[in-house]
Design a protein around this motif. Sequence first.
Motif, PDB file in Angstrom:
ATOM      1  N   PHE A   1     -48.103  -5.998 -52.319  1.00  0.00           N
ATOM      2  CA  PHE A   1     -47.971  -7.081 -53.302  1.00  0.00           C
ATOM      3  C   PHE A   1     -49.038  -6.965 -54.388  1.00  0.00           C
ATOM      4  N   LEU A   2     -50.291  -6.712 -53.988  1.00  0.00           N
ATOM      5  CA  LEU A   2     -51.377  -6.604 -54.964  1.00  0.00           C
ATOM      6  C   LEU A   2     -51.219  -5.379 -55.851  1.00  0.00           C
ATOM      7  N   VAL A   3     -50.841  -4.246 -55.249  1.00  0.00           N
ATOM      8  CA  VAL A   3     -50.661  -3.019 -56.031  1.00  0.00           C
ATOM      9  C   VAL A   3     -49.531  -3.190 -57.040  1.00  0.00           C
ATOM     10  N   LEU A   4     -48.415  -3.757 -56.604  1.00  0.00           N
ATOM     11  CA  LEU A   4     -47.290  -3.989 -57.514  1.00  0.00           C
ATOM     12  C   LEU A   4     -47.685  -4.933 -58.646  1.00  0.00           C
TER      13      LEU A   4
ATOM     14  N   LEU B   1     -41.026  -9.202 -52.117  1.00  0.00           N
ATOM     15  CA  LEU B   1     -42.415  -8.914 -52.497  1.00  0.00           C
ATOM     16  C   LEU B   1     -42.496  -8.490 -53.958  1.00  0.00           C
ATOM     17  N   LEU B   2     -41.543  -7.669 -54.386  1.00  0.00           N
ATOM     18  CA  LEU B   2     -41.511  -7.260 -55.792  1.00  0.00           C
ATOM     19  C   LEU B   2     -41.297  -8.469 -56.695  1.00  0.00           C
TER      20      LEU B   2
ATOM     21  N   LEU C   1     -48.830  -5.506 -64.285  1.00  0.00           N
ATOM     22  CA  LEU C   1     -49.684  -6.147 -65.275  1.00  0.00           C
ATOM     23  C   LEU C   1     -50.225  -5.147 -66.293  1.00  0.00           C
ATOM     24  N   VAL C   2     -50.425  -3.905 -65.877  1.00  0.00           N
ATOM     25  CA  VAL C   2     -51.001  -2.895 -66.774  1.00  0.00           C
ATOM     26  C   VAL C   2     -50.087  -2.642 -67.968  1.00  0.00           C
ATOM     27  N   ASN C   3     -48.795  -2.500 -67.712  1.00  0.00           N
ATOM     28  CA  ASN C   3     -47.862  -2.213 -68.805  1.00  0.00           C
ATOM     29  C   ASN C   3     -46.530  -2.911 -68.547  1.00  0.00           C
ATOM     30  N   PRO C   4     -46.474  -4.228 -68.690  1.00  0.00           N
ATOM     31  CA  PRO C   4     -45.240  -4.961 -68.363  1.00  0.00           C
ATOM     32  C   PRO C   4     -44.074  -4.628 -69.274  1.00  0.00           C
ATOM     33  N   SER C   5     -44.346  -4.332 -70.539  1.00  0.00           N
ATOM     34  CA  SER C   5     -43.249  -4.052 -71.478  1.00  0.00           C
ATOM     35  C   SER C   5     -42.465  -2.809 -71.079  1.00  0.00           C
TER      36      SER C   5
END
Length: 340
Positions: free
Chosen positions: A154-157, A28-29, A162-166
Amino acid sequence: MRLGQWLGLFALAISLYILWQIRQVVLLLFAAVILATVLNRVVRRIQRYRIKRGIAIAITITVLLALIISFFAFIVPRIVDQLQQLLGVLPQTSERIAAWLNWLQSTIPGAIFEQLRVVENIPQQLQAWITQLLGNFFVILNNSLTVVLSVLLFLVLTVMLLVNPSQYRRVFILAFPNFYRRRIDEILSESEASLVGWIKGTLIAMVVIGLVSFIGLTILGVPLPLVNAALAGLLEFIPNVGPTLSVVPPALLALLDAPWKAGAVILLYIAIQQFESLVLVPLIMKHEVNLMPVFTILSVVVFASLFGFLGLFLAIPLLIVVQIWLKEVLVKDVMNKWGK
């Protein structure tokens, strides 16, 4: 071996055991990482118009949710309706196949004819599967706590990544020795580019195959062209195996009208698969990772056996990532430098 090496080996074994026990969560991750990676490309494009990242993320997620809701509101009801129509005509298909087999019995040797008898059971098996699907779909969707929690996770992850991928990327890179971190960053960039390119190419192929199948089935006058075209497009996500399976329902329906029409459907799907493999896929995947057909089929079988439905769904992305890491780490950084 020294005590430290034994401890390291023991820690590795324990880590692999834990990962295996939580493999569904890890998958899922991985799926969330893929979706977040694709959406991040969209967010970056929106940011080029001097829009703040938070607003760009909100726009991207809103558009994605609108597309999903539109699909379930307008497309899914039509597909369900045509599936119900398919249930109504399957008994006639079974009768037509039985009559066709009776005719063949008088012209084909007994040994070969007995092997063809398996075709007679396909309509009943397909009818049972569709009945179970229609009868249990909403029950599973509403009552299965595991499915609901998995989708929410899945949606929360996805949103969190997406908010801070770096930030998450830096944490992953820090898990490696300092001298190798720049190399890991390069491998991650290559994996990201390959995954995004493959997903874009696959989505284009799914749409094209669905449209071509719909046009071809409509011209041939095969019943329920929408559901069969949708099935062909969706199964395109599973290479080699999916397109082969998608020919069965329309061929059975075409057999209701005439045997020649069933043959025409089979020829149509063969032509579509040739167009896909010789023209469409090389055209849209020419700059992406090259996957050999044998490894593709094996990955679908192996990952589906090990991880179930999620493994089947994520087989090709997993193969892409594994192939890149083996090529870059094992081949280039270890094998090519062995003995130098």
